[in-house]
Design a protein around this motif. Structure first.
Motif, PDB file in Angstrom:
ATOM      1  N   SER A   1      -0.015   1.876  -8.087  1.00 22.04           N
ATOM      2  CA  SER A   1      -0.850   0.749  -7.676  1.00 22.04           C
ATOM      3  C   SER A   1      -0.369   0.005  -6.911  1.00 22.04           C
ATOM      4  O   SER A   1       1.077  -0.201  -6.775  1.00 22.04           O
ATOM      5  N   SER A   2      -1.144  -0.861  -5.949  1.00 26.31           N
ATOM      6  CA  SER A   2      -0.559  -1.991  -5.229  1.00 26.31           C
ATOM      7  C   SER A   2      -0.001  -3.030  -5.957  1.00 26.31           C
ATOM      8  O   SER A   2       0.969  -3.722  -5.950  1.00 26.31           O
ATOM      9  N   GLU A   3      -0.634  -3.368  -7.308  1.00 23.28           N
ATOM     10  CA  GLU A   3      -0.196  -4.288  -8.040  1.00 23.28           C
ATOM     11  C   GLU A   3       1.045  -3.955  -8.656  1.00 23.28           C
ATOM     12  O   GLU A   3       2.081  -4.903  -8.716  1.00 23.28           O
TER      13      GLU A   3
ATOM     14  N   GLY B   1       2.787   1.344  -3.330  1.00 21.74           N
ATOM     15  CA  GLY B   1       1.662   1.587  -4.157  1.00 21.74           C
ATOM     16  C   GLY B   1       1.093   3.175  -4.547  1.00 21.74           C
ATOM     17  O   GLY B   1       0.840   3.608  -5.598  1.00 21.74           O
TER      18      GLY B   1
ATOM     19  N   GLU C   1       0.837  -1.246   0.065  1.00 22.23           N
ATOM     20  CA  GLU C   1      -0.074  -0.070  -0.057  1.00 22.23           C
ATOM     21  C   GLU C   1       0.754   1.291   0.013  1.00 22.23           C
ATOM     22  O   GLU C   1       0.536   2.228  -0.912  1.00 22.23           O
TER      23      GLU C   1
END
Length: 105
Positions: free
Chosen positions: A32-34, A27, A24
Motif C-alpha cells: 500500500s501507499s501507506e 506501494g 504509488e
C-alpha cells in the motif's frame, strides 16, 4: 527512475506529484501507499526522479526489475577520511595566495 519531466521551475503541485508517484510505485511492491510512506525517508523531486527507502533484499530486487526503474543500490555508511581538509587548501585572490590553517591542535 531517471530525469524529472516537470522542467526547470516546478510548482509545489509538480513536486507533490513526483513524491506521490514514488509512494504509488513503492506501494505496488509493499502492499500500500501507506506502507510506502513509512519506508521512504527521502524523495528526490527536483533534478532527478528517485527516492531513498528502507527495504529488504527481496523488495529491492523486485523494484529493480520494474521497467521505470533505472537502478537500485545499497546506501553504505562511509568512514570519514580526514578532519583537516582546510589544512591543505590554498586559494589565490587578486594575486595573493591564501593558505587556510586549522586552529585545531
Amino acid at each position: 527512475m531517471g530525469a524529472q519531466t516537470h522542467g526547470l521551475n516546478p510548482t509545489l503541485a509538480d513536486l507533490d506529484s513526483v513524491t506521490n508517484s514514488h509512494y504509488e510505485l513503492l506501494g505496488s511492491f509493499v502492499g500500500s501507499s501507506e506502507i510506502a510512506r513509512e519506508k521512504i525517508f527521502y524523495s528526490y523531486t527536483r533534478n532527478i526522479n528517485g527516492f531513498a527507502a528502507v527495504l529488504d533484499e527481496k523488495e529491492a530486487a523486485d523494484i529493480a526489475k520494474h521497467p521505470k526503474v533505472v537502478s537500485v543500490f545499497l546506501n553504505k555508511g562511509r568512514k570519514l577520511h580526514t578532519t583537516r581538509s582546510w589544512d591543505f587548501i590554498i586559494l589565490e585572490f587578486n594575486g595573493i595566495w591564501l593558505r587556510f590553517k586549522s586552529s585545531r591542535v
